[in-house]
Design an enzyme around this catalytic site. Sequence first.
Site, PDB file in Angstrom:
ATOM      1  N   GLU A   1     -14.146  -7.676  28.171  1.00 20.15           N
ATOM      2  CA  GLU A   1     -14.777  -8.800  27.482  1.00 20.15           C
ATOM      3  C   GLU A   1     -14.375  -8.842  26.009  1.00 20.15           C
ATOM      4  OE1 GLU A   1     -18.932  -9.913  29.319  1.00 20.15           O
ATOM      5  OE2 GLU A   1     -18.757  -7.730  29.262  1.00 20.15           O
TER       6      GLU A   1
ATOM      7  N   GLU B   1     -19.637  -5.126  36.501  1.00 19.21           N
ATOM      8  CA  GLU B   1     -21.069  -5.072  36.192  1.00 19.21           C
ATOM      9  C   GLU B   1     -21.985  -5.341  37.389  1.00 19.21           C
ATOM     10  OE1 GLU B   1     -19.159  -5.858  32.189  1.00 19.21           O
ATOM     11  OE2 GLU B   1     -18.796  -6.388  34.277  1.00 19.21           O
TER      12      GLU B   1
END
Length: 724
Positions: free
Chosen positions: A115, A135
């Site tokens: 990210e 995640e």
Amino acid sequence: MAVTGVTMEIGSDGVAVISISNHPLNVLNAAMIAELKEKFNEATRRKDVKAIVLTGNGGRFSGGFDISAFQNVHQSDDISDSQNESFDLVVNTIEDCKKPVVAAVEGLALGGGLELAMGCHARIAAPKTQLGLPELTLGVIPGLGGTQRLPRLVGVSKAVEMLLFSKPITSEEGKLLGLIDDIASSEELLRASRLWALGIAERCKPWVRSLHRTDKIGSQSEAQGVLRAAREQAKRTAPNMPQHLACLDVVEEGILRGGYHGLLKEAAVSKELLLSNTSKALTHLFFAQRATAKLPKVTDVSLKPRNVKKVAIIGGGIMGSGIATALILSNISVFLKEINSEYLLKGMKTIEGNIQGLVTRGKVTQDKARKALSILKGVSDYSEFKEVDMVIEAVIEDVPLKQKIFSELEKVCSSCCILATNTSSIDLNVVGEKTNSQDRIIGAHFFSPAHIMPLLEIVRTEKTSPQVILDLLNVGKIIKKVSIVVGNCTGFAVNRTFFPYMQGPHFLVNLGVDLFRIDRVIRNFGLPMGPFQLQDLGGYRLGLASGKEFANAFPDRTFKSLLTELLVKNGRNGKSNGKGFYIHEKGSRPKPDPSVLPIIEESRQLMNIMPGGKPISVTDKEILEMVLFPAVNEACRVLDEGVVARASDLDIASVLGMSFPSYHGGIMFWADAVGSNHIYSSLKKWSEMYGSFFKPSRFLEERAMKGMTLSAAATSSLKSNSKL
């Protein structure tokens, strides 16, 4: 040793290289986030800096956020003071930086690491770098803008696939998709990234803010079609995992209302999911799996594992061939021994079939399959055994046969050869009692099919040497198994814990409860199949044999049902002959067999345990508890006797060995969520009504009386007589 933190070096070319350093994976934490912002702000202010390169030390970019922070939140149930770094760091500091920022990515960029890289204006990667957002495996969604930037860089369909399956891609695929701008060798990575950053500063390369891109998303109707199909798939394959649908909702928000609105929703949903029971359970399992690699007086002393390059396997049946498949796929040579050429040929064909099946499903390349089969050799005697590092016995559960084999192995194998047995329940001291090599006898209990099931139960006796345990732990690691080390007793840890799970349903059926309703309740709880369908799958003779072992070992708390014997008497043996509790036809799902009902009724009449001769009335919740609480009770005994090193080992074993739902966190984690007092009082009530099968263990009673969790470490007043 590398210094932990964030450093900045400014070169003569005017490029500031900001490096993340937190060995071994450069995971991020609050302190490092603060340092990152500080270094970026300094680089932005300085007049001698034209551009910025963000990288990681030690050949890795970043493995994402430190997951131990999740545990802190789960323990406090408070996320109010959590800062939203999605805006403050990734948007304000990196993406909206007044100077171009290029990510130099090597080794891996996972979770928050990827990210950060997607917030940069370009990404240059070394070959074979792993890129992914895992995640969802922890019950949460990406929280630093991954749900918004990934679809804008690789397209909605590929982004959804990467998010929902938590499947990483390589930098080579990333370049084809547009996630990576260029690939450079590890030696040239920083130089190439500096030049790219300067190229952006000089307007020779595009200055791209990925959050603002829309070209890869396509039309709203196309994107929503992809999301609609993904939702249907998530409902089918992960109905009890709320993070999947939540993630798709967040992706859709950004597509319909723009990236900034998507980030707002991502931030809100991330906080909500982090406090969910699913996230707590999956995070617990993450750390529980890591803990299995640590064993006192084995992994914490100055021992090094010996190389195991050649293994002999005795028995080419389903288990032996599966174990052989797992070994040769990990480049460990195998000699497969059978009693005659017919059985040997059958075993070799089974292994070939296992590997071809993996090739067909795209799990293994044709080249790897050829290499694996080239290191497999069938033998009919012990002549090759003198050069092997380990032997795994995988014959039928016959004590005299196993004793004979181990006596022969002691004579033909080298004095340092590991002697392992794949028995699922027989006491290892009995197996090796006719040898003088008890220090190198160990249990290597695989779960069927052995080349697919991820659990390896390593069984030690009081005489097994730490070196042999460490060696087998290392073999487990090489063949990509999660290994738990357990003490020696009937059934060891997994089968012993779950023998009441297989007997409790028979108790209920003989009390008048509908058999297919019991299976349905267990499936609704989250197991892939109910206990009766599972019994069909395994075959009845195996169940009867193991049932006798447990009846001999634990006569005070076993339930001997006549139902299985009646089925065998009526020519039924489950899936193997197509007839059991269910009808098994090739190409179709098992269907409840109504013709089994008279046999069930015969069993009820013979057992005669229904109160007043009438079926008991129970709710689905009571059925679930009457099936699972006895297993929890036996798990308490396993803990009390020190058969396992820690309660979390039983959680891992239950999930990986018995398919206990991961979103419940394993059997002990789930039991603690239910509460020791409720489990104890329920079992006590049922034991008074139906007998000793339900009698609460001493361990459970003490924990309930003291208001303690079942997983808490033993105190001095609750000390165990450890088998480890």
